[in-house]
Design an enzyme around this catalytic site. Structure first.
Site, mmCIF file in Angstrom:
data_model
loop_
_atom_site.group_PDB
_atom_site.id
_atom_site.type_symbol
_atom_site.label_atom_id
_atom_site.label_comp_id
_atom_site.label_asym_id
_atom_site.label_seq_id
_atom_site.Cartn_x
_atom_site.Cartn_y
_atom_site.Cartn_z
ATOM 1 N N TYR A 14 -13.024 -3.378 -13.802
ATOM 2 C CA TYR A 14 -14.038 -2.349 -13.514
ATOM 3 C C TYR A 14 -13.550 -0.935 -13.888
ATOM 4 O O TYR A 14 -14.114 -0.278 -14.771
ATOM 5 C CB TYR A 14 -14.373 -2.445 -12.021
ATOM 6 N N SER A 127 -4.530 3.961 -3.723
ATOM 7 C CA SER A 127 -5.789 3.887 -2.989
ATOM 8 C C SER A 127 -5.716 4.749 -1.738
ATOM 9 O O SER A 127 -4.642 4.915 -1.142
ATOM 10 C CB SER A 127 -5.996 2.412 -2.597
ATOM 11 N N TYR A 152 -2.780 -6.319 0.975
ATOM 12 C CA TYR A 152 -3.223 -5.514 -0.177
ATOM 13 C C TYR A 152 -2.775 -4.062 -0.016
ATOM 14 O O TYR A 152 -2.158 -3.477 -0.909
ATOM 15 C CB TYR A 152 -4.759 -5.581 -0.323
ATOM 16 N N LYS A 156 0.040 -1.510 -2.158
ATOM 17 C CA LYS A 156 -0.185 -0.161 -2.722
ATOM 18 C C LYS A 156 0.919 0.779 -2.266
ATOM 19 O O LYS A 156 1.454 1.559 -3.048
ATOM 20 C CB LYS A 156 -1.561 0.372 -2.310
#
Ligand code: NAD
Ligand code: WQD
Length: 341
Positions: A14, A127, A152, A156
């Site tokens: 994306y 993020s 997750y 990061k």
């Protein structure tokens, strides 16, 4: 003189596909590597159609050191933007090892190969999740990171630390971590956009699929939060604006404008928007009615977060430009285009 060249790992995804387009528009040569684990080759074709450039694409897994090495042997890029990662927060709770393996191994491979092949600049996709539930809004880069609440999120934080330590240790290497807030929207051409697999977990794909009749009803997770309308607040950043931030970060490193070997920037609009505001805006801009209901809070959600993007504005010379209207119109156009395919 040949144009500077950038390797975009995860470039069929994306954000990577939109970034490839903006890099090419800015005069860079681009090479895409992706294992297509969460994307389709059609995105690379979309990049080629939009730009008119036959972007090279290598199907390879960044965790496969031997396969990844071939990309470094074949192409002379000096900079890398590393998007390749698994990104579903909830899935990471159930498959922690897969997430640690994919996100950490691919990242360590990139850095090790860059070092070995003398490549210098890297942008890492971080993020706003690293801030957890912040004590104060808006968040600046100085806002403390909170302990991660998912594997997750932990990857990061760990990758940020690996990057900081690596560029500190390896002479000549520079790194920038961009902390994205909530990326939404699609390219205005509707040739590339987000491709959620299965039931979307993120708000905007769920909205567009509901509007398209694929989902029956959007659940608004909670209307009893301590916010003006009771729903959660986020900083929704247009994916094309976000892509342009990567071009600015690469330019800063190539042109020697970095102020430190490792830098971090928040990439957001600076404006908090609630879930209910977003839903109403989507209806208004696209002239439709969305079927939605108020549902219980979703476990793990934070109440509110939005960025202070001043550092990126001043240092990267980057600013979010697209309006929420444009972004939500592009998201809907992309959804319709997907259904016509
Ligand atoms: P995406 O899944 O669309 O793109 C990631 C791409 O990487 C996919 O094309 C996938 O096939 C590829 N990939 C995954 N593992 C790979 C591997 N080992 N080798 C090669 N290719 C691999 O996701 P996205 O939304 O474009 O996210 C890009 C990056 O930005 C990710 O690192 C993500 O964690 C980060 N990010 C995303 C968001 C968001 O909300 N979309 C927010 C903050 C950060
Ligand atoms: C946005 C808001 C939901 C779906 C996630 C990751 C984060 C980052 C960005 C990668 C929330 C509400 C959602 C729905 C809803 N990704 N919502 N109904 O949770 O802010 O962030 O993506 O790094 O790490 O956690 O994004 O789009 O899931 O939710 O009401 O069906 O929409 O409660 O308030 P989130 P989201």
């Amino acid at each position: 003189m040949s144009k500077p060249s950038v390797l975009v790992s995860g470039g069929a995804g994306y954000i990577g596909s939109h970034t490839a387009v903006e890099l090419i528009r800015a005069g860079y040569d681009v090479v895409i590597v992706d294992n297509l684990s969460n994307s389709e080759i059609g995105a690379v074709e979309g990049v080629r159609k939009i730009t008119g450039v036959e972007v090279p694409f290598v199907e390879a897994d960044c965790c496969d050191e031997a396969a990844f090495r071939k990309v470094f042997e074949q192409y002379a890029f000096d900079s890398v933007i590393h998007f390749a990662a698994s990104k579903a927060v909830n899935e990471s709770v159930h498959k922690p090892l897969e997430y640690y393996r994919n996100n950490l191994t691919s990242f360590m491979n990139v850095i090790a190969l860059m070092r070995e092949y003398g490549r210098h600049n890297i942008v890492f996709s971080s993020s706003c999740t690293v801030y957890g539930e912040p004590d104060k809004q808006p968040v600046t880069e100085q806002t403390p990171r909170k302990p991660a609440t998912s594997p997750y999120g932990n990857t990061k934080q760990m990758c940020e630390d690996i990057l900081r330590d690596s560029v500190g240790a390896y002479e000549g290497m520079k790194g920038i971590a961009l902390r994205y807030f909530n990326p939404i929207g699609a390219h205005p051409s509707a040739l590339i956009g987000e491709l959620p697999r299965g039931v979307p977990q993120n708000l905007v794909p769920y909205i567009t699929q509901t509007a398209a009749g694929i989902r029956e009803c959007l659940s608004v997770f909670g209307d009893d939060y301590p916010t003006p309308d009771g729903s959660c607040i986020r900083d929704y950043i247009d994916v094309v604006d976000l892509a342009r931030a990567h071009v600015a970060a690469i330019g800063r490193m190539i042109e020697g404008r970095s102020k430190a070997a490792y830098e971090v920037f928040n990439i957001g609009t600076g404006r908090g928007v609630s879930v209910l505001e977003l839903v109403r805006k989507f209806e208004e801009v696209n002239h439709l009615k969305l079927n939605y209901r108020i549902a219980p809070r979703r476990e793990g959600d934070i109440v509110a977060i939005w960025a202070d993007p001043t550092l990126a504005n001043n240092e990267l010379g980057w600013k979010a430009e697209r309006t929420l209207d444009e972004t939500l119109a592009a998201a809907w156009k992309w959804e319709q285009h997907l259904r016509e395919k």
